[in-house]
Design a protein around this motif. Structure first.
Motif, PDB file in Angstrom:
ATOM      1  N   ASP A  53       0.870  -1.116   0.000  1.00 60.29           N
ATOM      2  CA  ASP A  53      -0.013   0.045  -0.106  1.00 60.29           C
ATOM      3  C   ASP A  53       0.932   1.224   0.017  1.00 60.29           C
ATOM      4  O   ASP A  53       0.516   2.262  -0.617  1.00 60.29           O
ATOM      5  N   THR A  54       1.933   1.173   0.491  1.00 57.31           N
ATOM      6  CA  THR A  54       2.570   2.475   0.694  1.00 57.31           C
ATOM      7  C   THR A  54       4.205   2.208   0.449  1.00 57.31           C
ATOM      8  O   THR A  54       4.748   0.986   0.478  1.00 57.31           O
ATOM      9  N   GLN A  55       5.005   3.269  -0.073  1.00 59.46           N
ATOM     10  CA  GLN A  55       6.335   3.056  -0.530  1.00 59.46           C
ATOM     11  C   GLN A  55       7.142   2.811   0.671  1.00 59.46           C
ATOM     12  O   GLN A  55       8.118   1.569   0.640  1.00 59.46           O
ATOM     13  N   GLN A  56       6.738   3.032   1.878  1.00 57.50           N
ATOM     14  CA  GLN A  56       7.753   2.613   3.117  1.00 57.50           C
ATOM     15  C   GLN A  56       7.355   1.310   3.335  1.00 57.50           C
ATOM     16  O   GLN A  56       8.547   0.553   3.670  1.00 57.50           O
ATOM     17  N   GLU A  57       6.437   0.672   3.193  1.00 58.15           N
ATOM     18  CA  GLU A  57       6.231  -0.898   3.383  1.00 58.15           C
ATOM     19  C   GLU A  57       7.259  -1.594   2.420  1.00 58.15           C
ATOM     20  O   GLU A  57       7.680  -2.533   2.600  1.00 58.15           O
ATOM     21  N   CYS A  58       7.095  -1.153   1.161  1.00 56.04           N
ATOM     22  CA  CYS A  58       7.743  -1.713   0.045  1.00 56.04           C
ATOM     23  C   CYS A  58       9.430  -1.672   0.208  1.00 56.04           C
ATOM     24  O   CYS A  58      10.106  -2.736   0.279  1.00 56.04           O
ATOM     25  N   VAL A  59       9.879  -0.639   0.591  1.00 56.68           N
ATOM     26  CA  VAL A  59      11.061  -0.416   1.182  1.00 56.68           C
ATOM     27  C   VAL A  59      11.599  -1.164   2.261  1.00 56.68           C
ATOM     28  O   VAL A  59      12.795  -1.879   2.259  1.00 56.68           O
ATOM     29  N   ALA A  60      10.921  -1.411   3.396  1.00 59.50           N
ATOM     30  CA  ALA A  60      11.070  -2.122   4.209  1.00 59.50           C
ATOM     31  C   ALA A  60      11.085  -3.581   4.061  1.00 59.50           C
ATOM     32  O   ALA A  60      11.967  -4.345   4.348  1.00 59.50           O
ATOM     33  N   ALA A  61      10.345  -4.167   3.245  1.00 62.84           N
ATOM     34  CA  ALA A  61      10.212  -5.407   2.624  1.00 62.84           C
ATOM     35  C   ALA A  61      11.626  -5.609   1.777  1.00 62.84           C
ATOM     36  O   ALA A  61      12.355  -6.973   1.834  1.00 62.84           O
ATOM     37  N   GLY A  62      11.828  -4.667   1.064  1.00 66.49           N
ATOM     38  CA  GLY A  62      13.217  -4.796   0.068  1.00 66.49           C
ATOM     39  C   GLY A  62      14.377  -4.796   0.837  1.00 66.49           C
ATOM     40  O   GLY A  62      15.269  -5.806   0.766  1.00 66.49           O
ATOM     41  N   ASP A  63      14.526  -4.216   1.877  1.00 63.70           N
ATOM     42  CA  ASP A  63      15.617  -3.875   2.866  1.00 63.70           C
ATOM     43  C   ASP A  63      15.779  -5.344   3.647  1.00 63.70           C
ATOM     44  O   ASP A  63      17.028  -5.915   3.907  1.00 63.70           O
ATOM     45  N   ALA A  64      14.526  -5.980   4.040  1.00 59.88           N
ATOM     46  CA  ALA A  64      14.468  -7.321   4.649  1.00 59.88           C
ATOM     47  C   ALA A  64      14.946  -8.140   4.011  1.00 59.88           C
ATOM     48  O   ALA A  64      15.873  -8.952   4.533  1.00 59.88           O
ATOM     49  N   ALA A  67      18.904  -7.794   3.709  1.00 55.08           N
ATOM     50  CA  ALA A  67      19.323  -8.425   4.890  1.00 55.08           C
ATOM     51  C   ALA A  67      19.537 -10.020   5.068  1.00 55.08           C
ATOM     52  O   ALA A  67      20.283 -10.225   5.693  1.00 55.08           O
ATOM     53  N   ASP A  68      18.490 -10.625   4.921  1.00 51.24           N
ATOM     54  CA  ASP A  68      18.405 -12.060   4.974  1.00 51.24           C
ATOM     55  C   ASP A  68      19.112 -12.566   3.680  1.00 51.24           C
ATOM     56  O   ASP A  68      19.098 -14.039   3.707  1.00 51.24           O
ATOM     57  N   GLY A  69      19.620 -12.065   2.652  1.00 53.80           N
ATOM     58  CA  GLY A  69      20.023 -12.585   1.490  1.00 53.80           C
ATOM     59  C   GLY A  69      19.253 -13.194   0.255  1.00 53.80           C
ATOM     60  O   GLY A  69      19.683 -13.848  -0.348  1.00 53.80           O
ATOM     61  N   SER A  70      17.911 -12.704   0.386  1.00 51.50           N
ATOM     62  CA  SER A  70      17.072 -13.305  -0.468  1.00 51.50           C
ATOM     63  C   SER A  70      17.512 -12.552  -1.940  1.00 51.50           C
ATOM     64  O   SER A  70      17.126 -13.175  -2.918  1.00 51.50           O
ATOM     65  N   TRP A  71      17.710 -11.558  -1.875  1.00 48.39           N
ATOM     66  CA  TRP A  71      18.222 -10.772  -3.277  1.00 48.39           C
ATOM     67  C   TRP A  71      19.461  -9.531  -2.709  1.00 48.39           C
ATOM     68  O   TRP A  71      19.511  -9.381  -1.623  1.00 48.39           O
ATOM     69  N   ALA A  72      20.148  -9.088  -3.911  1.00 48.81           N
ATOM     70  CA  ALA A  72      21.174  -8.200  -3.496  1.00 48.81           C
ATOM     71  C   ALA A  72      20.756  -6.706  -3.699  1.00 48.81           C
ATOM     72  O   ALA A  72      21.222  -5.782  -3.190  1.00 48.81           O
ATOM     73  N   GLN A  73      19.612  -6.636  -4.518  1.00 47.37           N
ATOM     74  CA  GLN A  73      19.016  -5.309  -4.670  1.00 47.37           C
ATOM     75  C   GLN A  73      17.639  -5.424  -5.097  1.00 47.37           C
ATOM     76  O   GLN A  73      16.959  -6.504  -5.348  1.00 47.37           O
ATOM     77  N   TYR A  74      16.943  -4.499  -5.103  1.00 45.78           N
ATOM     78  CA  TYR A  74      15.382  -4.372  -5.325  1.00 45.78           C
ATOM     79  C   TYR A  74      14.921  -2.905  -5.893  1.00 45.78           C
ATOM     80  O   TYR A  74      15.661  -1.943  -5.702  1.00 45.78           O
ATOM     81  N   ARG A  75      13.827  -3.000  -6.519  1.00 47.44           N
ATOM     82  CA  ARG A  75      13.352  -1.495  -6.798  1.00 47.44           C
ATOM     83  C   ARG A  75      11.721  -1.468  -6.246  1.00 47.44           C
ATOM     84  O   ARG A  75      11.185  -2.597  -6.359  1.00 47.44           O
ATOM     85  N   CYS A  76      11.473  -0.434  -5.894  1.00 49.48           N
ATOM     86  CA  CYS A  76      10.030  -0.382  -5.602  1.00 49.48           C
ATOM     87  C   CYS A  76       9.203   0.731  -6.768  1.00 49.48           C
ATOM     88  O   CYS A  76       9.838   1.721  -6.846  1.00 49.48           O
ATOM     89  N   VAL A  77       8.257   0.192  -7.407  1.00 48.25           N
ATOM     90  CA  VAL A  77       7.731   0.736  -8.324  1.00 48.25           C
ATOM     91  C   VAL A  77       6.285   0.771  -8.413  1.00 48.25           C
ATOM     92  O   VAL A  77       5.608   0.000  -7.971  1.00 48.25           O
ATOM     93  N   LEU A  78       5.863   2.335  -8.499  1.00 48.49           N
ATOM     94  CA  LEU A  78       4.456   2.536  -8.196  1.00 48.49           C
ATOM     95  C   LEU A  78       3.570   2.003  -9.414  1.00 48.49           C
ATOM     96  O   LEU A  78       3.951   2.429 -10.598  1.00 48.49           O
ATOM     97  N   PHE A  79       2.501   1.311  -9.213  1.00 46.47           N
ATOM     98  CA  PHE A  79       1.609   0.549 -10.440  1.00 46.47           C
ATOM     99  C   PHE A  79       0.321   0.747  -9.989  1.00 46.47           C
ATOM    100  O   PHE A  79       0.118   0.032  -8.933  1.00 46.47           O
ATOM    101  N   GLU A  80      -0.447   1.320 -10.612  1.00 45.76           N
ATOM    102  CA  GLU A  80      -2.035   1.366 -10.213  1.00 45.76           C
ATOM    103  C   GLU A  80      -2.411   1.552  -8.840  1.00 45.76           C
ATOM    104  O   GLU A  80      -3.124   0.772  -8.189  1.00 45.76           O
ATOM    105  N   ARG A  82      -0.437   1.127  -6.203  1.00 45.25           N
ATOM    106  CA  ARG A  82       0.355  -0.057  -5.504  1.00 45.25           C
ATOM    107  C   ARG A  82       1.753   0.201  -5.531  1.00 45.25           C
ATOM    108  O   ARG A  82       2.288   0.300  -6.730  1.00 45.25           O
ATOM    109  N   TRP A  83       2.366  -0.106  -4.524  1.00 44.27           N
ATOM    110  CA  TRP A  83       3.973   0.029  -4.868  1.00 44.27           C
ATOM    111  C   TRP A  83       4.291  -1.767  -4.802  1.00 44.27           C
ATOM    112  O   TRP A  83       4.112  -2.502  -4.168  1.00 44.27           O
ATOM    113  N   ASP A  84       4.969  -1.980  -6.209  1.00 47.00           N
ATOM    114  CA  ASP A  84       5.325  -3.329  -6.471  1.00 47.00           C
ATOM    115  C   ASP A  84       6.888  -3.358  -6.132  1.00 47.00           C
ATOM    116  O   ASP A  84       7.789  -2.617  -6.485  1.00 47.00           O
ATOM    117  N   LEU A  85       7.035  -4.658  -5.135  1.00 47.79           N
ATOM    118  CA  LEU A  85       8.668  -4.816  -4.990  1.00 47.79           C
ATOM    119  C   LEU A  85       9.185  -5.765  -6.096  1.00 47.79           C
ATOM    120  O   LEU A  85       8.756  -6.768  -6.332  1.00 47.79           O
TER     121      LEU A  85
END
Length: 89
Positions: A53-64, A67-80, A82-85
């Motif tokens: 719902d928010t960019q902050q939630e997307c960034v928090a999930a991306g940072d998490a 931190a846990d090694g699921s990915w090295a980078q991410y992008r948060c993109v606004l689409f309709e 909603r923020w897509d990770l």
């Protein structure tokens, strides 16, 4: 002399505001349209890993994920509204 100067300044401010409101949405539309295409089709090499719902939630999930090694980078993109990770495929 004061009144014509004030009127001219007010008119100039009005024109500047009208231009700003006309030009700014065009730039946002272009950015949103390209983001929409990326989210809809998945940007080449990127997957949608979540939607928030928010960019902050997307960034928090991306940072998490970083931190846990699921990915090295991410992008948060606004689409309709909603923020897509987006994460590397």
């Amino acid at each position: 002399m004061y009144r014509p100067t004030r009127t001219a300044a007010t008119a100039a401010a009005g024109i500047a505001m009208a231009l700003a409101l006309t030009v700014a949405p065009a730039a946002v539309t272009v950015a949103t349209a390209s983001a929409a295409a990326a989210s809809e089709n998945g940007a080449q090499g990127w997957d949608v890993s979540g939607s928030f719902d928010t960019q902050q939630e997307c960034v928090a999930a991306g940072d998490a994920g970083v931190a846990d090694g699921s990915w090295a980078q991410y992008r948060c993109v606004l689409f309709e509204a909603r923020w897509d990770l987006m994460t590397p495929a």
